[in-house]
Design an enzyme around this catalytic site. Structure first.
Site, PDB file in Angstrom:
ATOM      1  N   ASP A 296      28.025  27.251  45.567  1.00 45.43           N
ATOM      2  CA  ASP A 296      28.838  26.233  46.205  1.00 45.43           C
ATOM      3  C   ASP A 296      30.223  26.261  45.535  1.00 45.43           C
ATOM      4  OD1 ASP A 296      29.764  24.248  47.807  1.00 45.43           O
ATOM      5  OD2 ASP A 296      28.028  22.945  47.557  1.00 45.43           O
TER       6      ASP A 296
HETATM    7  C1  BGC Z   1      30.236  21.911  49.912  1.00 43.71           C
HETATM    8  C2  BGC Z   1      29.601  22.987  50.763  1.00 43.71           C
HETATM    9  C3  BGC Z   1      30.640  23.764  51.508  1.00 43.71           C
HETATM   10  C4  BGC Z   1      31.648  24.304  50.528  1.00 43.71           C
HETATM   11  C5  BGC Z   1      32.715  25.146  51.165  1.00 43.71           C
HETATM   12  C6  BGC Z   1      31.390  22.435  49.096  1.00 43.71           C
HETATM   13  O1  BGC Z   1      32.067  21.439  48.441  1.00 43.71           O
HETATM   14  O2  BGC Z   1      29.277  21.339  49.071  1.00 43.71           O
HETATM   15  O3  BGC Z   1      28.674  22.402  51.631  1.00 43.71           O
HETATM   16  O4  BGC Z   1      30.030  24.788  52.239  1.00 43.71           O
HETATM   17  O5  BGC Z   1      32.264  23.230  49.861  1.00 43.71           O
HETATM   18  O6  BGC Z   1      33.593  24.425  51.896  1.00 43.71           O
END
Ligand code: BGC
Length: 769
Positions: A296
């Site tokens: 993430d």
């Molecule tokens: C979120 C994810 C997301 C990623 C990319 C993160 O902060 O938890 O769900 O896919 O950002 O945008």
């Protein structure tokens, strides 16, 4: 591998730019190998010609901006691409724009390895569908699959090949804002939806022009954050983990999902992103996952704050745990070579990760044609009439009718309707959270929808009535992306008076109330999930007019609406229904469509009741239906039942269930039995019903839940019609994780329930021999 790919392979394997004749001369030799072999040969060859820096570069996923959920945005992206320091990009869209970025990699980097382009395509891409929690309430797997298919078609026409979806985190705590992004509280339903989404996104051929690689997230257990506070600690027993939280991730893996995103939280004290047990032992060894693991957003770096070490240490830990791609944080890019030189990671570990990134690109056909998803002639695939029609249909099927006193709904297409509330004519909030590519202007507000559907005999008087919230400090925090809580220049009283005047002139009041789009979603946990006081005051004032009041509730989570439930005549929960919200809501309000959604997450009576979920254990002093009692497992001040339970949802028509009929009262482990009911549409509308099968294991080596969903069928019944609905029960449905974490069934008594919600008492019993 075809010839074209062989040529690209050659281009990549010849250090100096080869002349045409050099390529021609070599192609036959390479083709011999390539044609006989698979992706492995291609990737092996490529890896052989890569420097260690280029291998590490493939592990670097950056965003030039536009999808920022952390404090970091990647810098100097163009030059990094030229130097071969970038494997993929996310946060940009558009066939032309992505082509330009791809050209930098293909024309300017030494090995010309194409980039992979990803994005958060969560509930539709440009055409936005209901938020995931909403669409889960349809219990309609073909429809959910279709929604992912359309999203993939739009995304690929827009340059993308990879979507960070489905989000399948089971959640029992509506304080957690991200409950909006998942499918609710149930592992069985969650698994079905995970599968449908993966199938929809990926289709049967990842190299097809209209399919993408899906990314199941957030692996794992992210939805169990303590206190519902985002990014918080998760701590649970392995039994619970495997029984209730892991199934949807596993279902996505079994469905062939191409990538997995590691979550922010700790599991058994070890952050998921550096958790070898999670990412390698369970995911790759036990579940046989063959795809790509991405972190993430800055999750590697965040393990420093978890107390795992400095950036070099956590990056090495993360690689060794099984991460292939580092999202945004660049810990891999900046430290892995040093770790290699110091013997802290091995070339093999880097190459394994690199291989999985290259394999994903290979599967997408990017080596064959790096511009496969950059076709401007496909612009018509995006945000077109068909997709919008689908969005309207999906939204009608996702709404849940929570209450319909005196059958106030559906509304007549005549007379006067007061349409009030801060969300009644509001475009910014129609799409809900994570609609990064949605159109915040060209979507349909409830006012527009009611005008479209109601026709010329209905007089609609619109008044805002209240702000979503009057709390300016709170509004500022929520409005991080856009001015979605727009505090009116008029005083609260002025707005209220206008709404009351409208109500007094009307036959019925429709109050569109709820949350703003990003009051749920990431980093949107709330300790109080009531309606905001401004809206409560509005409802009270409307109620005092004596006119029937219908609440259209927009929300990204189950809310505590006991008071509103007592006051309103009807409540239609529409979640955030997307681009076609207003039309779909009007279709339902006027009865052109009949509500059929069923809740996938319980609505608590109040926050003190959280966590509240249907598949709980019994305890040794079980709650006795009818109310709290001393020395029972309950609160003295509220019942144990939620306000609205999992599986609950009304229709404009009514359905009767016959008693459950079993084909036999005993079953062997190798055999099966059937359980059936006859469902009758006893009301005045044709309608769809989700017939739900639950099972209870009465005696086990570990205490078993009071009920678990094990099947469902969504059926359409014309008024007066009846249908026999049959479920086959087999051993697989009776299995659970025992204390040794073995997935077993145990002989003994079972109960079978079939009914319209998890509260059903329509039961029969059988013995497993
Ligand atoms: C979120 C994810 C997301 C990623 C990319 C993160 O902060 O938890 O769900 O896919 O950002 O945008």
């Amino acid at each position: 591998m075809n010839k074209k790919a062989g040529w690209l392979l050659l281009a990549a394997t010849i250090a100096a730019t080869p002349s045409f004749s050099q390529v021609k001369e070599k192609v036959s030799k390479v083709d011999v190998v390539v044609n006989k072999s698979t992706m492995d040969v291609f990737v092996d060859n490529l890896i052989k010609h890569m420097t260690i820096e280029e291998k590490i570069g493939q592990l670097n996923l950056v965003t030039p901006g536009g999808a920022v959920t952390g404090s970091v945005v990647s810098g100097d992206v163009d030059n990094k691409i030229k130097r071969g320091e970038v494997g993929g990009l996310f946060g940009i869209t558009g066939a032309e724009k992505i082509r330009k970025a791809q050209e930098i990699a293909v024309n300017n980097s030494r090995l010309k390895i194409p980039l992979i382009f990803g994005l958060d395509v969560i509930h539709g891409h440009r055409t936005i569908f209901p938020i995931p929690l909403g669409i889960s309430c349809s219990w309609d797997m073909p429809m959910i699959e279709k929604s992912a298919q359309i999203a993939a078609k739009e995304a690929t026409a827009d340059g993308l090949a990879w979507v960070f979806s489905p989000m399948v985190d089971i959640c029992r705590d509506p304080r957690w804002g991200r409950i909006s992004e998942g499918s609710g509280e149930d592992p069985y339903l969650g698994s079905q939806i995970a599968r449908a989404m993966v199938k929809g996104y990926q289709g049967n051929d990842l190299a097809a022009k209209n399919t993408v690689i899906a990314c199941v997230k957030h692996y794992a257990l992210y939805g169990a954050a303590e206190g519902g506070r985002d990014y918080n600690t998760v701590d649970m027993s392995r039994i619970q983990m495997f029984q209730d939280y892991m199934p949807p991730y596993k279902a996505a893996v079994d469905a062939g999902v191409g990538s997995v995103m590691s979550s922010f939280n700790v599991i058994d004290g070890v952050p998921a992103t550096v958790n070898k047990w999670l990412l390698t032992d369970l995911l790759r060894k036990d579940w046989k996952f063959k795809g790509l693991v991405v972190t993430d957003y800055t999750a590697v770096n965040e393990t420093i704050d978890h107390g795992m070490g400095n950036l070099q240490e956590v990056s090495a830990l993360s690689l060794k745990a099984g991460v292939d791609m580092d999202m945004v944080g660049e810990g891999f890019l900046t430290t892995l070579k040093k770790s290699l030189n110091e013997g802290k990671v091995t070339v093999k570990q880097i190459e394994d990760a690199c291989r999985r990134v290259l394999e994903a690109k290979f599967k997408l056909g990017l080596f064959e044609d790096p511009y496969r998803y950059c076709d401007p002639s496909r612009a018509g695939d995006i945000f077109n009439a068909d997709n919008r029609a689908a969005a309207r249909d999906f939204a009608t099927r996702s709404a849940v009718l929570l209450k319909n006193g005196n059958n106030v709904l559906p509304l007549k297409k005549s007379g006067t309707i007061a349409l009030v509330g801060p969300l009644a004519d509001n475009h910014l909030n129609m799409l809900g959270t994570w609609s990064v590519s949605g159109d915040f202007v060209n979507n349909v507000s409830v006012l527009q929808g009611m005008q479209n559907v109601g026709g010329s005999n209905v007089n609609i008087i619109h008044a805002k009535g209240a702000n979503i919230s009057d709390d300016t400090a709170f509004a500022k925090r929520v409005n991080a992306f856009m001015n979605e809580i727009d505090i009116d220049k008029r005083s609260a009283q002025e707005m209220l008076d206008e709404a009351v005047t409208a109500a007094q002139k009307a036959d019925v009041v429709v109050a569109v109330l709820g949350e703003s789009a990003n009051m749920s979603g990431e980093s949107s946990s709330l300790s109080n999930i009531d309606l905001q006081p401004s809206q409560k005051r509005l409802l009270d004032a409307l109620k005092k007019t004596g006119k029937p009041v219908v609440i259209v509730l927009m929300n990204g989570r189950p809310m505590t609406i006991s008071e509103e439930n007592a006051k309103a005549d009807a409540i239609l929960d529409v979640w955030f229904s997307g681009t076609e919200a207003g039309n779909a809501i009007a279709d339902l309000l006027f009865g052109d469509r009949v509500p059929s959604g069923k809740l996938t997450a319980s609505f608590p009576v109040n926050v003190g009741q959280i966590p509240v979920y249907y598949n709980h254990k019994n305890t040794g002093r079980p709650y006795v239906k009818g109310g709290p009692a001393k020395f029972k497992s309950n609160y003295l001040d509220i019942p144990n039942e939620p306000l609205f339970e999992f599986g609950y949802g009304l229709s404009y028509t009514t359905f009767n269930y016959s008693p459950v009929k079993l084909s036999s009262t005993s079953m062997t482990k190798t055999g099966n039995i059937t359980a059936s009911v006859t469902v009758t549409n006893s009301g005045n509308y044709d309608g769809e019903e989700v017939v739900q099968l639950y099972i209870r294991d009465m005696v086990g080596s570990v205490s078993r839940p009071v009920k678990e969903l094990k099947g469902f069928q969504k059926i359409l019944l014309k008024k007066g019609e009846n249908k026999e609905v049959t479920f086959t029960i087999n051993e697989e449905m009776l299995k659970f994780f025992n204390s040794d974490l073995k997935y077993v069934s145990e002989p003994g008594d079972f109960k079978v329930f079939i009914g319209p919600s998890s509260a059903t008492t329509n039961e029969a019993g059988f013995i497993l021999k």
